[in-house]
Scaffold this motif. Sequence first.
Motif, PDB file in Angstrom:
ATOM      1  N   TRP B 114       0.813  -1.205   0.000  1.00  0.00           N
ATOM      2  CA  TRP B 114       0.000   0.000   0.000  1.00  0.00           C
ATOM      3  C   TRP B 114       0.852   1.262   0.000  1.00  0.00           C
ATOM      4  N   ARG B 115       1.835   1.272   0.862  1.00  0.00           N
ATOM      5  CA  ARG B 115       2.652   2.477   1.023  1.00  0.00           C
ATOM      6  C   ARG B 115       3.448   2.774  -0.238  1.00  0.00           C
ATOM      7  N   ARG B 116       4.047   1.725  -0.783  1.00  0.00           N
ATOM      8  CA  ARG B 116       4.845   1.941  -1.980  1.00  0.00           C
ATOM      9  C   ARG B 116       3.964   2.508  -3.095  1.00  0.00           C
TER      10      ARG B 116
ATOM     11  N   MET D 398      11.711  -9.756   1.094  1.00  0.00           N
ATOM     12  CA  MET D 398      12.557  -8.723   1.706  1.00  0.00           C
ATOM     13  C   MET D 398      12.240  -7.357   1.094  1.00  0.00           C
ATOM     14  N   PRO D 399      11.112  -6.776   1.485  1.00  0.00           N
ATOM     15  CA  PRO D 399      10.712  -5.519   0.836  1.00  0.00           C
ATOM     16  C   PRO D 399      11.703  -4.380   1.066  1.00  0.00           C
ATOM     17  N   ALA D 400      12.260  -4.305   2.259  1.00  0.00           N
ATOM     18  CA  ALA D 400      13.199  -3.215   2.525  1.00  0.00           C
ATOM     19  C   ALA D 400      14.432  -3.362   1.634  1.00  0.00           C
ATOM     20  N   TYR D 401      14.882  -4.590   1.521  1.00  0.00           N
ATOM     21  CA  TYR D 401      16.017  -4.871   0.656  1.00  0.00           C
ATOM     22  C   TYR D 401      15.692  -4.489  -0.773  1.00  0.00           C
ATOM     23  N   PHE D 402      14.464  -4.804  -1.173  1.00  0.00           N
ATOM     24  CA  PHE D 402      14.031  -4.466  -2.523  1.00  0.00           C
ATOM     25  C   PHE D 402      14.132  -2.959  -2.755  1.00  0.00           C
ATOM     26  N   SER D 403      13.699  -2.197  -1.771  1.00  0.00           N
ATOM     27  CA  SER D 403      13.758  -0.745  -1.943  1.00  0.00           C
ATOM     28  C   SER D 403      15.196  -0.291  -2.140  1.00  0.00           C
ATOM     29  N   PHE D 468      13.569 -10.379  -8.298  1.00  0.00           N
ATOM     30  CA  PHE D 468      12.635  -9.817  -7.328  1.00  0.00           C
ATOM     31  C   PHE D 468      11.167 -10.045  -7.666  1.00  0.00           C
ATOM     32  N   PHE D 469      10.863 -10.263  -8.929  1.00  0.00           N
ATOM     33  CA  PHE D 469       9.472 -10.469  -9.294  1.00  0.00           C
ATOM     34  C   PHE D 469       9.128 -11.945  -9.240  1.00  0.00           C
ATOM     35  N   GLY D 470       7.851 -12.205  -9.233  1.00  0.00           N
ATOM     36  CA  GLY D 470       7.388 -13.576  -9.243  1.00  0.00           C
ATOM     37  C   GLY D 470       7.266 -14.130  -7.840  1.00  0.00           C
ATOM     38  N   LYS D 471       7.172 -15.468  -7.804  1.00  0.00           N
ATOM     39  CA  LYS D 471       6.972 -16.131  -6.523  1.00  0.00           C
ATOM     40  C   LYS D 471       8.319 -16.278  -5.833  1.00  0.00           C
ATOM     41  N   PHE D 472       8.274 -16.136  -4.527  1.00  0.00           N
ATOM     42  CA  PHE D 472       9.529 -16.232  -3.784  1.00  0.00           C
ATOM     43  C   PHE D 472      10.104 -17.632  -3.873  1.00  0.00           C
ATOM     44  N   HIS D 473      11.352 -17.664  -4.289  1.00  0.00           N
ATOM     45  CA  HIS D 473      11.997 -18.965  -4.377  1.00  0.00           C
ATOM     46  C   HIS D 473      13.507 -18.782  -4.369  1.00  0.00           C
ATOM     47  N   VAL D 474      14.182 -19.670  -3.700  1.00  0.00           N
ATOM     48  CA  VAL D 474      15.641 -19.671  -3.743  1.00  0.00           C
ATOM     49  C   VAL D 474      16.075 -21.077  -4.036  1.00  0.00           C
ATOM     50  N   LYS D 475      17.011 -21.231  -4.910  1.00  0.00           N
ATOM     51  CA  LYS D 475      17.498 -22.569  -5.205  1.00  0.00           C
ATOM     52  C   LYS D 475      18.222 -23.119  -3.980  1.00  0.00           C
ATOM     53  N   GLY D 476      17.951 -24.334  -3.686  1.00  0.00           N
ATOM     54  CA  GLY D 476      18.490 -24.901  -2.459  1.00  0.00           C
ATOM     55  C   GLY D 476      17.504 -24.623  -1.350  1.00  0.00           C
ATOM     56  N   GLU D 477      16.724 -25.649  -0.994  1.00  0.00           N
ATOM     57  CA  GLU D 477      15.547 -25.409  -0.162  1.00  0.00           C
ATOM     58  C   GLU D 477      15.915 -24.798   1.191  1.00  0.00           C
ATOM     59  N   ASP D 478      16.988 -25.284   1.760  1.00  0.00           N
ATOM     60  CA  ASP D 478      17.319 -24.823   3.109  1.00  0.00           C
ATOM     61  C   ASP D 478      17.712 -23.353   3.120  1.00  0.00           C
ATOM     62  N   LYS D 479      17.939 -22.808   1.926  1.00  0.00           N
ATOM     63  CA  LYS D 479      18.403 -21.426   1.890  1.00  0.00           C
ATOM     64  C   LYS D 479      17.259 -20.431   2.040  1.00  0.00           C
ATOM     65  N   MET D 480      16.023 -20.934   1.883  1.00  0.00           N
ATOM     66  CA  MET D 480      14.898 -20.016   1.970  1.00  0.00           C
ATOM     67  C   MET D 480      14.859 -19.344   3.335  1.00  0.00           C
ATOM     68  N   GLU D 481      15.200 -20.112   4.373  1.00  0.00           N
ATOM     69  CA  GLU D 481      15.099 -19.539   5.719  1.00  0.00           C
ATOM     70  C   GLU D 481      16.258 -18.593   6.004  1.00  0.00           C
ATOM     71  N   LEU D 482      17.332 -18.777   5.240  1.00  0.00           N
ATOM     72  CA  LEU D 482      18.501 -17.954   5.521  1.00  0.00           C
ATOM     73  C   LEU D 482      18.271 -16.489   5.188  1.00  0.00           C
ATOM     74  N   LEU D 483      17.285 -16.249   4.325  1.00  0.00           N
ATOM     75  CA  LEU D 483      17.090 -14.875   3.878  1.00  0.00           C
ATOM     76  C   LEU D 483      16.316 -14.085   4.922  1.00  0.00           C
ATOM     77  N   THR D 484      17.007 -13.697   5.934  1.00  0.00           N
ATOM     78  CA  THR D 484      16.391 -12.917   7.002  1.00  0.00           C
ATOM     79  C   THR D 484      16.361 -11.449   6.583  1.00  0.00           C
ATOM     80  N   PRO D 485      15.486 -10.658   7.217  1.00  0.00           N
ATOM     81  CA  PRO D 485      15.462  -9.231   6.879  1.00  0.00           C
ATOM     82  C   PRO D 485      16.792  -8.565   7.184  1.00  0.00           C
ATOM     83  N   LEU D 486      16.946  -7.378   6.641  1.00  0.00           N
ATOM     84  CA  LEU D 486      18.206  -6.661   6.825  1.00  0.00           C
ATOM     85  C   LEU D 486      18.444  -6.370   8.291  1.00  0.00           C
ATOM     86  N   SER D 487      19.698  -6.487   8.676  1.00  0.00           N
ATOM     87  CA  SER D 487      20.042  -6.191  10.055  1.00  0.00           C
ATOM     88  C   SER D 487      20.290  -4.692  10.201  1.00  0.00           C
ATOM     89  N   ALA D 488      20.347  -4.259  11.448  1.00  0.00           N
ATOM     90  CA  ALA D 488      20.569  -2.832  11.704  1.00  0.00           C
ATOM     91  C   ALA D 488      21.902  -2.389  11.124  1.00  0.00           C
TER      92      ALA D 488
END
Lengths: 101, 636, 166, 537, 490
Positions: B114-116, D398-403, D468-488
């Motif tokens: 929404w925000r974007r 990772m929307p912030a990362y996307f920005s 960045f577009f499409g359905k979220f997917h990373v090759k290598g199943e265990d890697k999906m969880e590794l993609l944590t949001p950006l740290s401070a």
Amino acid sequence: MLPFHYLPYLAAFLFCAGLIIVIVKRNAIMVLLGIELMLNASNLNLVAFNQQYPAELHGHIFVLFVIIVAVSEAAVGLAIVLRVYQYYQSSVPDEIAELKG
Amino acid sequence: MDNSFQLLAFITLLAPVASFITVCLIAVPNPKTISFISIFWMLLSFVSATILLIAFWKNQPLVLALDWFIVGDHSFSADLALSNRSILMLVVVAFISFLVHLYSAAYMEGDPDWRRYFAMLGFFTFSMQGIVLSDNLLFLFIFWELVGFSSYMLIGHWTKKPEAGRAASKAFIMNRIGDAGFLVGLMIVWATYETFSITEILLSPTTSTWQSAASLCIFCGVIGKSAQFPLFTWLPDAMEGPTPVSALIHAATMVAAGVYLLVRMYGLFTEDALLVVAVTGMITTIIGAVAALSQYDIKRILAYSTMSQLGLMILAIGMGVVDAALLHLLTHAFFKSCLFLSAGIVIHALHKAQPAHLHFDVQDIRNMGGLKTKLPTTFATFLLSGASLAGVPFFSGFLSKEAILTALVTHTNLISLLMLVVIISVSFLTVLYTFRMIWLVFMGEARTIRSLTPEEPSWVMRLPVVILALCSLWMLVSWNPFDFKGWMLPPAEPSSYAVWITIFSVIWVGVAVMLSWYIFNRGQSKTNEALRNGFYVDKVYGVVLGVVISTSSSAVSFIEKRWIDRGIHAMVYVQVILAHFVAWVDRVFIDGTVNGTARLAGLGGKITRSFQGGNIQLYIFWAVFAIIIFIIWAIK
Amino acid sequence: MNGVTILFYFFIILAGVSAGAIVFSKNVFKSALFLLVSLLSVAALYVLSFAEFLAVAQILIYAGGILVIIIFGIMLTTKISGRPLVVENTHILSGGIAGISLFILLTRFLPSLPSGATSGLQPEDIRVIGLAIFSRYPVPFEVAGLLLLIALVGAAVVTSHLKSKA
Amino acid sequence: MQQYLLSLLIFTPLIAALIALFIPSSFEKFFRMIALVCSLVQILVLVRLLISYEPSLSLQFVEQKPWISLDLGSWGILKAQYFVAIDGLNIIFVCLAVFIMFIAGISSWIINKNVKGYFVLLLILNAAIVGTFTALDFLLFYLFFEFMLLPMFFLIGMWGGPRSEYASIKFFLYTLLGSILILIVLIGLYLSVQDPDQSARVVHTFNLLQMTAPENFIRDSIFDPANPWMIGSLNAREWGFLLLFFGFAIKLPMVPLHTWLPDAHVEAPTPVSVVLAALLLKIGGYGLMRIAFPVFPEAALGFSWLIGLLGVISILYGALNAMASKDLKRLIAYSSVSHMGFVLLGLASMTTEGVTGSIYQMFSHGIISALLFLIAGVLSDRTHDRTIDHYSGLATKMPAYFSIVLIGFFASMGLPGFSGFIAEIMVFLGAFKSNSVNGLIHESLAVISTLGLILGAGYYLWTIQRMFFGKFHVKGEDKMELLTPLSAREYMVMVPLCVAAFLFGIFPQLILDWINPYTEHFVNTILDTGKRLTLNL
Amino acid sequence: MQSLNEQLTGITESFAFVIPELVLTAGLIVVLVAGLFNNNKNKLFNAIAFLTAAGSFILLVAGGLQTNIMLFNGVLQRDGFGEFLMLLVDLSVGLTCLMSIRNPEGRHLSEYYVLILSVALGCHLLLMSTNFIIAFLSLELISISSYVLAGYSFNKSGSEGSLKYFLFGSTASAIMLYGFTILYGLTGTIDFTSSLFFDRLIDDPSPLLLIGGLMGLAGFLFKMGAAPMHPWAPDVYEAAPVPVIAFLSVAPKLAAIGVLTKLLLALHLFGQGEYDWQMIIAAVAILTITIGNFSALWQKNPKRMMAYSSIAQSGFLLVGVAAFLPQGIHFMLFYAAIYLLMNFAVFVYLSYFEMHGVYSMPSFAGRGKRFIWASVGLTVGLVALTGLPPTSGFTAKLFIFSSLWESYQETHKSLLLWLLIFGLLNTVVSLFYYLRIPYFAFIKAGESPEVEKKGGFENFLGLILVVLIVVIFFIPGLLMSLINRINFVL
């Protein structure tokens, strides 16, 4: 008047013969022989050239020192050859070639 | 006085930026609040634009000088030009943007990003207003690009849809291609005039060949932005974005920016350049109209229609009919955005009513039909704005088209005659596809969706549509429904053709409406067997038109799909292949040379080392040999 | 051509031939003997060149000293009972190229030596040599002594470890 | 105090490195802190310096101390100085260096292997970079220039990826080759130039400013502008220019001397990539402007067609290669090649716009490429996989990362509003104008290079689309969880860069104020001197 | 012709000027005699040898490097140029003694130090020689001692290295001697610095000069390990103990280049001769640098690599000579001094690593972290050999190539330009192998076995050398002012 100017040719021949021996013969002692021959060629040269410059005996004195050097070299050289022989049971330089890049 | 103009212009221009920044930065979890904030800013922008318009109207054009940066002894300014034209455009942009914001508040409900969305919408409005206001080509170019960027972001808003990403990229890259041309134009302008100030450029008399080149290069930018032949294929694809976005960007404002630029830079264009412009517009308008006929996706029909109308405007400018083109730009902005927003309501309603198990394309007009009763308000607005598009009398579209025709008729050369014919036939086609659309969507029986009960959305969505629909009426242009010389256009010398043209137009539209009635009514309702048999002429028309139109339209669509799109695809492929080839060359040759050199060095090393076989006698030989070589070399 | 000249040529040829014979000989022992012949011929040439003292030194040190050492070495390193005193040739081509091309090069340019202007050299006065060594060349003389000492020490070092290892 | 500010800037990291050297390697936190403190001190010093900096032509904060003064007998005296100063050219590079090293220092906190060695090398690198940018003595410059190589070699080699050994050696060889080319000219130059202030004896000087004045060349020396030697078909000054040009172009890097760059970048750890792209590449361009052009102006003008051509080739070639890259870091590396091509093109034009654009491009690329490599680092730190095709739909995850990616990518493709745009447009304007103003390079070069913009949009958008577009997917199943949001910490390093890219895109005058006097003087001097010397020949 | 009396007076007066040599001789004899009583006191012999070298060093320094005098009736000539190189030789003796303090397998008996001192003495004499006889004799003195020293590891490969060294060396000295005799035949004098030598060669240019000169130079090139007389070096270096190669790679090399310079200048005839010796020596330098660097590329044994490195470094030394300028000679001396420091630094660390069981390049893997100081020191040494700042190796290369450049400016000989470019580009090649050890040590992963750390002394010694290398980069005046005091007349 003797044809002393032939002596340098003889010396050159001896030198080259010595060189061939050094390169060709498969025996360290033969190589030593070759080296002696080369030194001898130089001596002959010195004596021959001294004919041109009779005022001083530089050449002759040089020969004396060369002979001394030849002796020392031969002594140390033979000692080394003997040592190598102890290890390799051979005095063939071809076969003494463990050190290589 | 100037100061207050300046203040108002700044408020108008910066309010959308404020919207962008506040929406971006202020962390409000509630979507309602966000939409409220941005709508407020838009309203502010619109209000100040309106005040500015009223205050400024009929004033002498004014340049607000703003220095931006200095390089060497050249100053690059960010001047703003205030003139009737620009402020009028400003109001239109602010107004439609405001309405679209309002509409979006309901349409985009429940969207996670929404925000974007609102941020980019605000940013877009800012950029568009920047284009309208700036008096500096470089500054204009900046907004030009920013508009492309926000368009990219908005087309690709639904990131989960891969097609959205593809369409967004396509739109941006095609725009970039045009912009590259624009950039070259900028270079030429800079090298020739040493200034980017549009006012100064238009004043300086130069008739070198560079002028043609510069104007054509700038026209490249227009081609990209206004989806002209051959860079138009992005526009239909851009319909992947949310519908309000299509309404704002791809109907009312951004694509119109190209036309606006042409109007703005008209003085720079030479005769030859204008001919190119006209021919491009002609090709586009034909392609757009024909293609619109064969589409089933409601938004794509509208997109092709937009293209066609833009082509029309550009054709008109190419023929020197600047004011009329601008008038058409304004009227088009209103009725086309109204059409889009109405289509959006249809889609929205169908989407909401769509049961989970039954999945069909809610944008396909073959799936619709009979919505007249279910969505009456929407039907009314659609009908009004559609009529305006078709050029039915008493609607704004009629007047603006008439303005173009009238101006063209006064010319008497061959080209303008050709153009006249083109415009007339295109407006015929326009009527055809407009009615086809209205018919299939609203009239007749509900087809796929017989069981569904789509409902009219909330007033938040309906209000903007209604306002826009009202703006499609003739009053927007002038009080006299048959005289386009209203408050906007300067009074021109009376033309003897004007009356005849009006009459001809009325008749022509009437014929077209009737014909389309026949075609689409017969085509879809098979009940009236006798009626169909009774009209052999109908039959002939049907066959002829059916064959001609469907073949040609499918051919065009085929050409577009197969050749132009494919061509661009092929270009992309070629480029990718080239890129791979270059990468290969890079790896094998350039890199390979280096590695090869290293290898060669290694080889050299091996050769020098092989003298070192460990055999002392060979060592001696090599040493002596080298000395001999040295001696021979030195003795020579 | 008098007798001395004939002798001169004879010794030149003898020295050359015996040196050549070493090259072609495959027997170490014979080679050593050829070397002896060559060295003695050279000594004779020294005599003919008015360098009697050198000739004596040549015979004593070379023919006597060095050759004895060499023959001693041959005996030590070649099992007389086991392996014949045969020596193979290797790198014949390389050796030939180096030797022959050097010889050609030398003989090609030897005529450019300043030749035969004077030959006032008298039968050698040993006193002159002695004086020269101790007035002009005392340093080389001392260094030669040191050299012999070092050679002695060196040979001793090399062979002393030999005993402990062998 | 003020006259030691520059030394303080250069030697703070060295002192910090020295301190770190004597701390046991188990105190990992300490090394991070000391790097941070060092950067903060540098920033303070820089701020102090900027406060008293005045945009003008004159050198400021000059420190000129005798360093080497060797009596060479008949040759006269060899004089090298510790000569550092700030002028309109290096002020922005010094700022960039301090800023980027700060960012790199923070982003280096992910390093967990042999922390001590890493930070010591990073601090040494810091000092060397700042030193290179401030040195006005050729020998001092060369010292710092070479000093960068070894720390960089080890940073890539020891903390890099699987093929880091190959990459580090390649990096080292290429850059050393470049520096050898420079060294050849260095030798020739100092032998040809004498200090005009001392007339009693010939004083061979390394002073770069004195090298730029044609009258300081010793008569009939090899580089004597009045009478340079012919070597082959070119004269010695042309050779000298070419050697310097190629020496620095390797660093820049310029096609076809660029192949070390992708490998080095792909293998280097993220902070090192940042430093490499943001600072080391700039040294190439800086060297051209500081040394190659002013010392051999007439040769530079004579070869401007070549420079411009190579620039355009770099732009297009780099972009095409970027498009074919499957690895995100490789893509960014090639985009660097493409962007640095603009520097060459702008320089070749020798117009105020072009040169301003070149300098601005270097500054802007410093910021943007740092951001891009940090962006790539976010992924590779999490999954150790940078293959573009292995990701999809990251925008939802990772929307912030996307920005931030959007900002980085669009900034890099020269979107107005970001610093890259100002730079590129200036280069374009200058390059196009050149033919009509000074006749150096043809308009077509500028026109062709606009293709680079299109290609740039192409590869970046294609990448966004795929990743960045499409359905979220990373090759290598265990890697999906590794993609944590950006740290401070990641925000902390990337946001300032975004802001900087934006700030200098909106308010270019911030920088142009500093460099304007310099560029104008630079262009006029090169053109005047160059033409004068050409006429002399 | 002086009278006998004058000659004898000259001899007695000359003794005052050869005190360093006398000290060396005395030290040699003391060690030898001391060894007769008890041959197991390594520390004592070491101390004597060290003190001897130190004494000689101090005496040389005290002499101020200012002398320029003919001694022993013109047989020896003492000048600042030679004295500076003598200083370096003595320094290398001292460093070798320090490296030999540790006495593995009880090797270092009195003879070891006797041989080292005799090499040093030979170097001193060689540097003073103006005369073929003394040159030949002192060269043989060096050679014979070296042959024995090369075999001082007393194992199979040691004996092999020794034999190869001997065979090659004897041949080389025979060739050199033959060259000398030809030169004698051309000039009638054995004093190559005398005016007679010059006059005769000017009067009667003969191609034999070239043959004789080249053959004569061959012996010195052999001692320097320069192409084409270099092939012995790798085998000998690989087989010999580290202190010995450290010594042999420095002392004889510096002595040989000293006398080579003098002979070359004599042959060059102030540029008035028929033949261009500058071109020849430049060609030799190119060949040497190239062969040294390229052959070193794929070596796995660090000692073998260092052998090729020392070949290449000889080439760089020759570059200074090839300039044929007074300044070039000065810079060559500078280079020689730096070379001594660099080489000893590297060898000290190599012996340190050998102590911990690291013998081949791959076995350096992973050692960087365990032996951090030593690895860093070794890296600095190798970087200095490469010639990168901030080490004085760079300064030395800069100077030496500067002189070449200047020479090119004066002579316009394109071969010199090629030498310049080739030499500098070879630096890039050399980086390949010089960086291999740091590469293995720091970058290659490898487990480092837990071994007891020892050799703190070596570490310290290396550190001092490394610090010197770096300090001289920043303050080259320290060394250069000393060299500038040398008044070397070409």
